[in-house]
Design an enzyme around this catalytic site. Structure first.
Site, PDB file in Angstrom:
ATOM      1  N   GLY A  96       0.833  -1.104  -0.052  1.00 50.44           N
ATOM      2  CA  GLY A  96       0.155   0.098   0.007  1.00 50.44           C
ATOM      3  C   GLY A  96       0.959   1.278   0.033  1.00 50.44           C
ATOM      4  O   GLY A  96       2.093   1.246   0.293  1.00 50.44           O
ATOM      5  N   TYR A  99       4.741   6.557  -3.700  1.00 48.84           N
ATOM      6  CA  TYR A  99       6.265   6.618  -3.785  1.00 48.84           C
ATOM      7  C   TYR A  99       6.899   6.784  -2.594  1.00 48.84           C
ATOM      8  O   TYR A  99       6.536   7.658  -1.949  1.00 48.84           O
ATOM      9  CB  TYR A  99       6.760   7.444  -4.909  1.00 48.84           C
ATOM     10  CG  TYR A  99       6.625   7.178  -6.274  1.00 48.84           C
ATOM     11  CD1 TYR A  99       7.275   6.109  -6.892  1.00 48.84           C
ATOM     12  CD2 TYR A  99       5.563   7.869  -6.984  1.00 48.84           C
ATOM     13  CE1 TYR A  99       6.951   5.772  -8.289  1.00 48.84           C
ATOM     14  CE2 TYR A  99       5.086   7.499  -8.636  1.00 48.84           C
ATOM     15  CZ  TYR A  99       5.765   6.581  -8.974  1.00 48.84           C
ATOM     16  OH  TYR A  99       5.548   6.198 -10.127  1.00 48.84           O
ATOM     17  N   THR A 100       8.339   5.955  -2.572  1.00 50.15           N
ATOM     18  CA  THR A 100       8.972   6.082  -1.264  1.00 50.15           C
ATOM     19  C   THR A 100      10.407   6.015  -1.729  1.00 50.15           C
ATOM     20  O   THR A 100      10.691   5.295  -2.909  1.00 50.15           O
ATOM     21  CB  THR A 100       8.604   5.359  -0.057  1.00 50.15           C
ATOM     22  OG1 THR A 100       9.309   5.766   1.009  1.00 50.15           O
ATOM     23  CG2 THR A 100       8.973   3.873  -0.275  1.00 50.15           C
ATOM     24  N   ILE A 171       5.564   3.880   6.538  1.00 53.49           N
ATOM     25  CA  ILE A 171       4.815   2.559   6.804  1.00 53.49           C
ATOM     26  C   ILE A 171       3.850   2.212   5.533  1.00 53.49           C
ATOM     27  O   ILE A 171       3.181   2.901   4.956  1.00 53.49           O
ATOM     28  CB  ILE A 171       3.728   2.713   7.813  1.00 53.49           C
ATOM     29  CG1 ILE A 171       4.762   2.788   9.395  1.00 53.49           C
ATOM     30  CG2 ILE A 171       3.134   1.337   8.202  1.00 53.49           C
ATOM     31  CD1 ILE A 171       3.906   3.124  10.666  1.00 53.49           C
ATOM     32  N   CYS A 201       5.361   9.819  -0.606  1.00 55.85           N
ATOM     33  CA  CYS A 201       4.075   9.306  -0.226  1.00 55.85           C
ATOM     34  C   CYS A 201       3.035  10.198  -0.618  1.00 55.85           C
ATOM     35  O   CYS A 201       1.695  10.268  -0.081  1.00 55.85           O
ATOM     36  CB  CYS A 201       3.914   9.063   1.256  1.00 55.85           C
ATOM     37  SG  CYS A 201       4.962   7.905   1.895  1.00 55.85           S
TER      38      CYS A 201
END
Length: 246
Positions: A96, A99-100, A171, A201
């Site tokens: 879930g 972009y990170t 997370i 995110c």
């Protein structure tokens, strides 16, 4: 099944889902990989291990790694949030979120557990991950908070202006047959400029930070010890695995 972070409202002190642990659950294995782990290898390992856990053929595992510089795209990633597509490799993650960035100096924690057995529902599990991050930060006198509608754990930055906040931890999870994989990432001392190739995110109005950026010079080993204590407070005993995943 994928999951973005639900609003647990931890910062306001509101009630959060209670952990529903079954009695006498076995300890969770705890493994730390040295050096930099290729993302493709980590993803392949997690998927294989999660399937084995679901079949009852392997034990639960919390796996700590660092990656070379790269971007990952979650299931909600928007193409316009990839600002520099040629800067680092981009990997579809299947978790879930949006972009990170992952890279050296960031502690990535992959959590492969039976969520149904330990928590009863996904929201309770994700809220526990948020509490784990916040408890870890507290060990180093950093106050982490969550925000409704904003994924991750945040730190107030009043020196940057009224209402300024930066993200220190992300997370993102995925569940398959009620077994989780992916997990969380805490910025210890990464190159924060590397986040500039994405909208982290999907949130452009706030920045990112790290222990180092906040003036907390701590080692990765110290962060790992704090994480272990926080995981044990939420999940019960964890035991160092004699073999490092490859």
């Amino acid at each position: 099944m994928t999951a973005d972070t639900p609003s647990c409202d931890l910062a306001s002190g509101a009630n959060h889902p209670e952990v529903q642990r079954a009695p006498a659950l076995p300890p969770i294995a705890w493994a730390i990989s040295d050096g930099l782990t290729a993302y493709e290898d980590a993803l392949r390992f997690m998927e294989t291990r999660a399937e084995a856990i679901a079949r009852g053929e392997a034990g639960e595992l919390i796996w700590l790694v660092e990656h070379p510089p790269l971007y990952t795209a979650g299931t909600s990633a928007r193409p316009q949030d990839l600002l520099e597509p040629d800067r680092f490799p981009v990997h579809p993650a299947g978790r879930g979120g949006q972009y990170t960035y992952h890279g050296p100096g960031q502690r990535v924690v992959y959590v492969m557990i039976n969520v149904k057995r330990r928590f009863g529902d996904v929201r309770a599990f994700v809220c526990a991950l948020e509490r784990i991050v916040i408890a870890t930060l507290e060990r180093f006198n950093v106050r982490g908070e969550t925000r409704p509608g904003r994924v991750g754990v945040w730190v107030r930055r009043p020196e940057k202006g009224d209402g300024a906040e930066d993200k220190i931890a992300a997370i993102g999870i995925r569940l398959r047959r009620w077994v989780s994989f992916h997990g969380l990432a805490i910025n210890v001392d990464p190159d924060l400029a590397h986040f500039g190739g994405i909208v982290p995110c999907g949130i452009s109005e706030h920045g990112v930070t790290s222990f180092e950026d906040l003036g907390r010079i701590v080692s990765m080993a110290e962060v790992d010890m704090a994480l272990k204590a926080a995981f044990e407070a939420e999940l019960g005993p964890v035991e160092r695995s004699p073999a490092t995943p490859r």
